[in-house]
Design a protein around this motif. Structure first.
Motif, PDB file in Angstrom:
ATOM      1  N   CYS A   1       0.787   4.209  -2.893  1.00 17.10           N
ATOM      2  CA  CYS A   1       0.494   5.596  -2.506  1.00 17.10           C
ATOM      3  C   CYS A   1       1.620   6.540  -2.902  1.00 17.10           C
ATOM      4  CB  CYS A   1       0.243   5.682  -0.998  1.00 17.10           C
ATOM      5  SG  CYS A   1      -1.331   4.955  -0.483  1.00 17.10           S
TER       6      CYS A   1
ATOM      7  N   SER B   1       0.597   9.917  -6.150  1.00 19.52           N
ATOM      8  CA  SER B   1       0.487  11.101  -5.298  1.00 19.52           C
ATOM      9  C   SER B   1       1.203  12.255  -5.993  1.00 19.52           C
ATOM     10  CB  SER B   1       1.094  10.854  -3.917  1.00 19.52           C
ATOM     11  OG  SER B   1       2.473  10.572  -4.024  1.00 19.52           O
TER      12      SER B   1
ATOM     13  N   THR C   1      -4.672  10.661  -6.469  1.00 14.28           N
ATOM     14  CA  THR C   1      -4.125   9.882  -5.370  1.00 14.28           C
ATOM     15  C   THR C   1      -4.720   8.485  -5.323  1.00 14.28           C
ATOM     16  OG1 THR C   1      -5.780  10.592  -3.766  1.00 14.28           O
ATOM     17  CG2 THR C   1      -3.837  12.003  -4.036  1.00 14.28           C
ATOM     18  N   ALA C   2      -4.037   7.603  -4.622  1.00 15.48           N
ATOM     19  CA  ALA C   2      -4.497   6.220  -4.500  1.00 15.48           C
ATOM     20  C   ALA C   2      -5.830   6.118  -3.785  1.00 15.48           C
ATOM     21  CB  ALA C   2      -3.447   5.390  -3.769  1.00 15.48           C
ATOM     22  N   SER C   3      -6.227   7.138  -3.056  1.00 14.24           N
ATOM     23  CA  SER C   3      -7.526   7.113  -2.365  1.00 14.24           C
ATOM     24  C   SER C   3      -8.690   7.085  -3.350  1.00 14.24           C
ATOM     25  CB  SER C   3      -7.653   8.326  -1.437  1.00 14.24           C
ATOM     26  OG  SER C   3      -7.624   9.533  -2.176  1.00 14.24           O
TER      27      SER C   3
ATOM     28  N   LYS D   1       0.828  -1.206   0.000  1.00 20.54           N
ATOM     29  CA  LYS D   1       0.000   0.000   0.000  1.00 20.54           C
ATOM     30  C   LYS D   1       0.859   1.252   0.000  1.00 20.54           C
ATOM     31  CE  LYS D   1      -3.817   2.211   2.480  1.00 20.54           C
ATOM     32  NZ  LYS D   1      -4.752   2.091   3.634  1.00 20.54           N
TER      33      LYS D   1
END
Length: 273
Positions: free
Chosen positions: A110, A114, A121-123, A106
């Motif tokens: 990320c 980013s 972003t990875a979100s 993870k």
């Protein structure tokens, strides 16, 4: 009989190589699609994953397991462009077994996704779940698919995969540098009697003298290993980005002289053992 297949979506190493010299074998980096019964497995998310993603989102949402051999850029650069990762209809479990205890998958994703490296972003990835395992272990799936793994010889670590289903096996050995006798012998046992083996043969024996330590093998070594292991179809893979289609043709002819079943990997190839 349930489906057991492997499709190649990317064949290059190091960097995507579009252009007139790579039209026949392809210029995308590493990505494989494995189907076994109800399972859909993706191995590596290089630039070839972009086209795979376009195909997947045309169908219904479903679970997908994404396994990384390792996280060098040519093997993960397609993830930000892999459409199922943004589609809430899909549930994607992402796996890696190449890390030491001080690093997590993870965190790597990320870092890549980013600012200022990438604007999204990875979100923003929907339905992503992270899993880890130790290279050398096996995983049994409800479908009857068995996934076995082994550590490979590559800077920073890498993981090889063997997929066993209905008594047949297909293996992926990328990225891996020859020369460590203990690991090379372990690879032979790992791939023994497999129907199909995709194997890192980035260099020729002449090239290798300049690139020792870069983390890759020669096509000659690939064929030799597969002969020792009684592999039915060795597939030379992870092509050097400078290697033209005509040069790959020549390697393919020479490889077949050493193993009649040997092939040069090309995008779109599908294997059904």
């Amino acid at each position: 009989m349930h489906e057991f297949s492997l499709k190649i979506w990317g064949v290059r190493g190091s960097t995507p190589t579009p252009g007139t010299g790579t039209l026949r074998y392809g210029g995308e980096t590493t990505c494989f699609e494995i189907r076994a019964g109800d399972d859909l497995i993706v191995v590596d998310c290089g630039s070839g994953a972009r086209n795979l993603g376009y195909e997947l989102v045309k169908g219904p949402g479903r679970p997908v397991d994404l396994f990384f051999s390792h996280t060098h850029l040519d093997h993960i650069c397609g993830l930000p462009f892999f459409k199922p990762a943004y589609d809430p209809r899909f549930h994607i479990k992402v796996w890696a077994g190449c890390f030491n205890p001080h690093r997590e998958l993870k965190d790597v994703i990320c870092r890549v996704m980013s600012p200022p490296v990438f604007p999204i972003t990875a979100s923003n990835l929907k339905g992503i779940e992270f899993g880890e395992f130790i290279a050398g272990s096996c995983m049994d799936r409800d479908s009857g698919l068995r996934i076995c793994t082994m550590p490979l010889n590559h800077p920073g670590g890498a993981c090889g995969y063997k997929f066993i289903y209905d008594g047949k096996s297909m293996c992926i050995i990328t990225d891996h540098e020859m020369g460590d006798a203990e690991i090379d012998d372990a690879v032979v046992e790992f791939i023994r009697d497999a129907e199909v083996v995709i194997y890192d043969g980035m260099y020729t024996s002449v090239d290798y003298e300049k690139y020792k330590g870069y983390g890759h093998s020669t096509w000659e070594h690939v064929v030799e290993q597969c002969v020792k292991a009684n592999v039915k179809t060795p597939v030379i893979f992870h092509h050097d980005p400078t290697r033209t289609d005509d040069e790959l043709d020549e390697i393919g002819i020479a490889a077949k002289e050493r193993h009649p079943g040997a092939l040069i990997a090309s995008e779109g190839m599908v294997f059904r053992p």
